[in-house]
Design a protein around this motif. Structure first.
Motif, PDB file in Angstrom:
ATOM      1  N   UNK A   4     -47.066  -9.037  36.227  1.00 19.90           N
ATOM      2  CA  UNK A   4     -45.649  -9.385  36.119  1.00 19.90           C
ATOM      3  C   UNK A   4     -45.228 -10.073  37.412  1.00 19.90           C
ATOM      4  N   UNK A   5     -44.829 -11.335  37.308  1.00 22.20           N
ATOM      5  CA  UNK A   5     -44.474 -12.126  38.491  1.00 22.20           C
ATOM      6  C   UNK A   5     -42.981 -12.445  38.467  1.00 22.20           C
ATOM      7  N   UNK A   6     -42.207 -11.697  39.248  1.00 23.99           N
ATOM      8  CA  UNK A   6     -40.794 -12.000  39.425  1.00 23.99           C
ATOM      9  C   UNK A   6     -40.637 -13.121  40.458  1.00 23.99           C
ATOM     10  N   UNK A   7     -39.743 -14.062  40.178  1.00 18.22           N
ATOM     11  CA  UNK A   7     -39.277 -15.003  41.190  1.00 18.22           C
ATOM     12  C   UNK A   7     -37.758 -14.941  41.199  1.00 18.22           C
ATOM     13  N   UNK A   8     -37.198 -14.561  42.348  1.00 18.73           N
ATOM     14  CA  UNK A   8     -35.739 -14.506  42.516  1.00 18.73           C
ATOM     15  C   UNK A   8     -35.324 -15.720  43.331  1.00 18.73           C
ATOM     16  N   UNK A   9     -34.552 -16.601  42.699  1.00 14.53           N
ATOM     17  CA  UNK A   9     -34.170 -17.877  43.313  1.00 14.53           C
ATOM     18  C   UNK A   9     -32.805 -17.751  43.970  1.00 14.53           C
ATOM     19  N   UNK A  10     -32.736 -18.003  45.281  1.00 17.96           N
ATOM     20  CA  UNK A  10     -31.496 -17.893  46.053  1.00 17.96           C
ATOM     21  C   UNK A  10     -31.019 -19.294  46.434  1.00 17.96           C
ATOM     22  N   UNK A  11     -29.856 -19.680  45.914  1.00 16.25           N
ATOM     23  CA  UNK A  11     -29.349 -21.024  46.214  1.00 16.25           C
ATOM     24  C   UNK A  11     -27.840 -21.074  46.131  1.00 16.25           C
ATOM     25  N   UNK A  12     -27.231 -21.718  47.102  1.00 13.97           N
ATOM     26  CA  UNK A  12     -25.843 -22.153  47.033  1.00 13.97           C
ATOM     27  C   UNK A  12     -25.777 -23.539  47.668  1.00 13.97           C
ATOM     28  N   UNK A  13     -24.953 -24.442  47.137  1.00 12.73           N
ATOM     29  CA  UNK A  13     -24.831 -25.777  47.725  1.00 12.73           C
ATOM     30  C   UNK A  13     -24.055 -25.732  49.031  1.00 12.73           C
ATOM     31  N   UNK A  14     -23.991 -26.851  49.718  1.00 12.39           N
ATOM     32  CA  UNK A  14     -23.302 -26.933  51.000  1.00 12.39           C
ATOM     33  C   UNK A  14     -21.801 -27.025  50.754  1.00 12.39           C
ATOM     34  N   UNK A  15     -21.077 -25.954  51.089  1.00 11.71           N
ATOM     35  CA  UNK A  15     -19.635 -25.885  50.845  1.00 11.71           C
ATOM     36  C   UNK A  15     -18.811 -26.364  52.044  1.00 11.71           C
ATOM     37  N   UNK A  16     -19.457 -26.858  53.090  1.00 12.80           N
ATOM     38  CA  UNK A  16     -18.728 -27.219  54.298  1.00 12.80           C
ATOM     39  C   UNK A  16     -18.133 -28.613  54.198  1.00 12.80           C
ATOM     40  N   UNK A  17     -16.890 -28.736  54.661  1.00 20.48           N
ATOM     41  CA  UNK A  17     -16.272 -30.054  54.709  1.00 20.48           C
ATOM     42  C   UNK A  17     -17.039 -30.903  55.720  1.00 20.48           C
ATOM     43  N   UNK A  18     -17.385 -32.135  55.368  1.00 21.87           N
ATOM     44  CA  UNK A  18     -18.247 -32.931  56.257  1.00 21.87           C
ATOM     45  C   UNK A  18     -17.615 -33.284  57.594  1.00 21.87           C
ATOM     46  N   UNK A  19     -16.286 -33.249  57.694  1.00 24.51           N
ATOM     47  CA  UNK A  19     -15.626 -33.593  58.958  1.00 24.51           C
ATOM     48  C   UNK A  19     -15.318 -32.360  59.792  1.00 24.51           C
ATOM     49  N   UNK A  20     -14.650 -31.387  59.197  1.00 25.97           N
ATOM     50  CA  UNK A  20     -14.217 -30.210  59.950  1.00 25.97           C
ATOM     51  C   UNK A  20     -15.287 -29.134  60.064  1.00 25.97           C
ATOM     52  N   UNK A  21     -16.252 -29.140  59.138  1.00 23.99           N
ATOM     53  CA  UNK A  21     -17.234 -28.065  59.091  1.00 23.99           C
ATOM     54  C   UNK A  21     -16.692 -26.797  58.470  1.00 23.99           C
ATOM     55  N   UNK A  22     -15.429 -26.827  58.009  1.00 23.64           N
ATOM     56  CA  UNK A  22     -14.827 -25.635  57.416  1.00 23.64           C
ATOM     57  C   UNK A  22     -15.349 -25.427  56.002  1.00 23.64           C
TER      58      UNK A  22
END
Length: 551
Positions: A4-22
């Motif tokens: 039994x081979x579990x793969x748990x995929x952890x991902x979130x996109x880049x939520x930072x504003x490109x100018x402020x970094x917020x």
């Protein structure tokens, strides 16, 4: 003995504003204190379980960002800035509005309804909004202090509630949270975030888990390389007006190189395997993966069916088509078992769900006691739909696996070694992803195609500027970093008329902000179409977060 081979995929996109970094949305932080920490805790407690955990570089980078925020107190996430404010009376109108908009975004049946004090905050806000348009001005600083605290408590992991100190104390207190309470909570959550990557690294170094990676900022690589890949599984797919994404092959290679570099820096060793973004493969991309030296990669049963016929099975490992570079092993996820965990078992009692899963495993073992059982899914988004963040489900499942001598859990590198002599040769690879076995989630809809055309235009401009030689090394690096963010698959996922308007609008805006920032880095005028929303529609609003199918 079945593997039994579990793969748990952890991902979130880049939520930072490109100018402020917020951070425009807090989902990286909230999943970190809930799901990433609970998944690590389960693996630390159940020492017999072996599995593969996949981290995307753009997620690791944002976890680092949060660790730095806690270390310096320079808050780039509004939620943390609000929670850290000693006197909420001094919160800006912008921060108050942000909190009122965000602080009930969760799956209410499991994360809000169980807590009377949190429900009361929601009911007060609902009453004020429905009875007096000016009533929001009368909400006190105590209300905002309690609301920020409860949002953090609601998203805290079950392991923190059971093993921590301040979190169970504050949940028992319920209201009237002081500045000292909130600072103590932030201290505990900051330590949690700072410890995440070291915890997973320690698990890997002990041999208990394998850590794998995904290319750079999670690009849909088959489409970067060739838009026509979409027509292999969907012959009538409408394509963007642009004939191709310029320089797509080199960009795909760059994301692969970035993955190896980032992974090695965080975990101390190069990754052996790669889960492609969205499980999306094509032959051209498979050639790049093999050339890059990866030992295994994976996709979905839908891709396998389109490539080798309806009778092709996921219970064996596969060799790529003849001529593919390297010595790759291919795995294809068992969609039935993966989707049971991702979508169905949250409605069951944890023990019943675990028992049912074990029954399904037994049936596969009885078919062939050498069967491989690949269960791949999202490691972060499904659990809020379970009571107690799936704590009892995992306890019962992992305990049941420990007691069953016929099933052993393995990493995917171990599965590749165990299955080496049983591998079957794939006759061809039909390009597709884990969603329906096609690429239709990222191309073919007018809004998605429009976004590709905007990205293609920006890439042409970037190529001309990069080739001109007028940028210094630091400026070139800035351009390439911003371009990588623009190439993320997530922008295209959300565009379309079948997603929530709120989510569509946010991702539409953030995609265009990244394009705008790219043009500024190139010192070029921003095209007018970047100022206008790509999508005009949306479906039923969701509870919050990146609520995607579990992949």
């Amino acid at each position: 003995m079945a593997d039994l081979a579990f793969l748990w995929h952890m991902h979130q996109p880049d939520y930072r504003h490109p100018d402020s970094g917020e951070f425009q949305l807090p989902w990286v932080f909230l999943h970190a204190i809930k799901d990433y920490t609970d998944m690590a805790a389960h693996l630390e407690r159940h020492t017999h379980i072996r599995c593969t955990v996949n981290f995307v570089p753009v997620l690791l980078d944002q976890i680092d960002d949060y660790a730095e925020q806690f270390a310096t107190g320079q808050w780039r996430d509004p939620l943390l800035r609000i929670a850290a404010q000693p006197d909420p009376l001094h919160l800006s109108v912008r921060d108050r509005d942000w909190l009122l908009d965000m602080a009930f975004r969760c799956h209410a049946p499991t994360m809000l309804e169980p807590f009377a004090a949190y429900r009361r905050l929601r009911d007060i806000l609902h009453f004020v909004r429905t009875h007096d348009g000016n009533g929001l001005d009368y909400l006190s600083s105590h209300y905002f202090a309690d609301l920020a605290t409860w949002y953090l408590l609601a998203w805290s992991g079950e392991s923190l509630r059971r093993n921590g100190t301040i979190i169970p104390q504050l949940m028992a207190k319920g209201e009237g949270f002081t500045a000292a309470d909130r600072q103590a909570l932030l201290d505990e959550l900051g330590a949690t975030v700072a410890g995440l990557i070291p915890r997973y690294r320690a698990l890997a170094e002990s041999g208990r888990i394998e850590l794998s990676c995904t290319p750079g900022s999670h690009p849909l690589a088959p489409l970067l390389i060739d838009f026509n890949a979409a027509r292999e599984a969907w012959p009538d797919c409408p394509l963007p007006a642009a004939p191709e994404y310029p320089g797509g092959r080199s960009r795909s290679e760059a994301h692969l190189n970035a993955a190896r570099t980032c992974h090695t820096a965080h975990f101390g060793q190069a990754p052996n395997g790669l889960w492609p973004a969205e499980g999306a493969l094509s032959q051209a991309f498979l050639n790049q993966i093999g050339t890059a030296g990866f030992a295994w990669t994976a996709s979905s049963h839908g891709v396998l069916r389109h490539s080798a016929g309806d009778h092709a099975k996921t219970t064996v490992a596969w060799q790529p088509p003849e001529g593919t570079p390297g010595d790759l092993t291919l795995f294809f996820r068992n969609e039935h078992l993966s989707d049971l965990i991702g979508f169905e078992y949250c409605k069951w009692h944890g023990r019943d769900a675990a028992q049912h899963f074990m029954t399904e495993l037994k049936a596969l073992h009885l078919q062939d006691n050498h069967n491989l059982i690949p269960v791949f899914l999202d490691g972060e988004n499904a659990w809020e739909y379970y009571p107690y963040n799936a704590w009892y489900f995992f306890n019962d499942l992992y305990d049941a696996l420990a007691r069953n001598p016929a099933i052993r859990t393995v990493t995917l590198s171990e599965a590749a070694a165990n299955q080496r002599d049983r591998r079957q040769r794939l006759p061809r690879l039909t390009a597709g992803s884990w969603v329906y076995g096609t690429l239709s989630t990222w191309i073919g809809h007018p809004d998605k195609n429009r976004a590709w055309e905007m990205l293609c235009a920006a890439k042409h401009c970037a190529d001309r500027t990069l080739d001109s030689g007028r940028l210094d090394a630091a400026s070139r690096a800035d351009v390439l970093r911003r371009l990588a963010v623009c190439e993320s698959s997530d922008w295209f996922w959300w565009l379309g008329d079948y997603n929530s308007p709120q989510s569509v609008a946010c991702f539409d805006r953030l995609f265009r902000e990244n394009l705008r920032a790219l043009y500024r880095l190139l010192d070029l005028p921003v095209p007018g179409n970047v100022d206008h929303p790509i999508s005009k529609g949306g479906g039923t609003p969701e509870s919050g977060g990146t609520m995607r199918r579990a992949n």
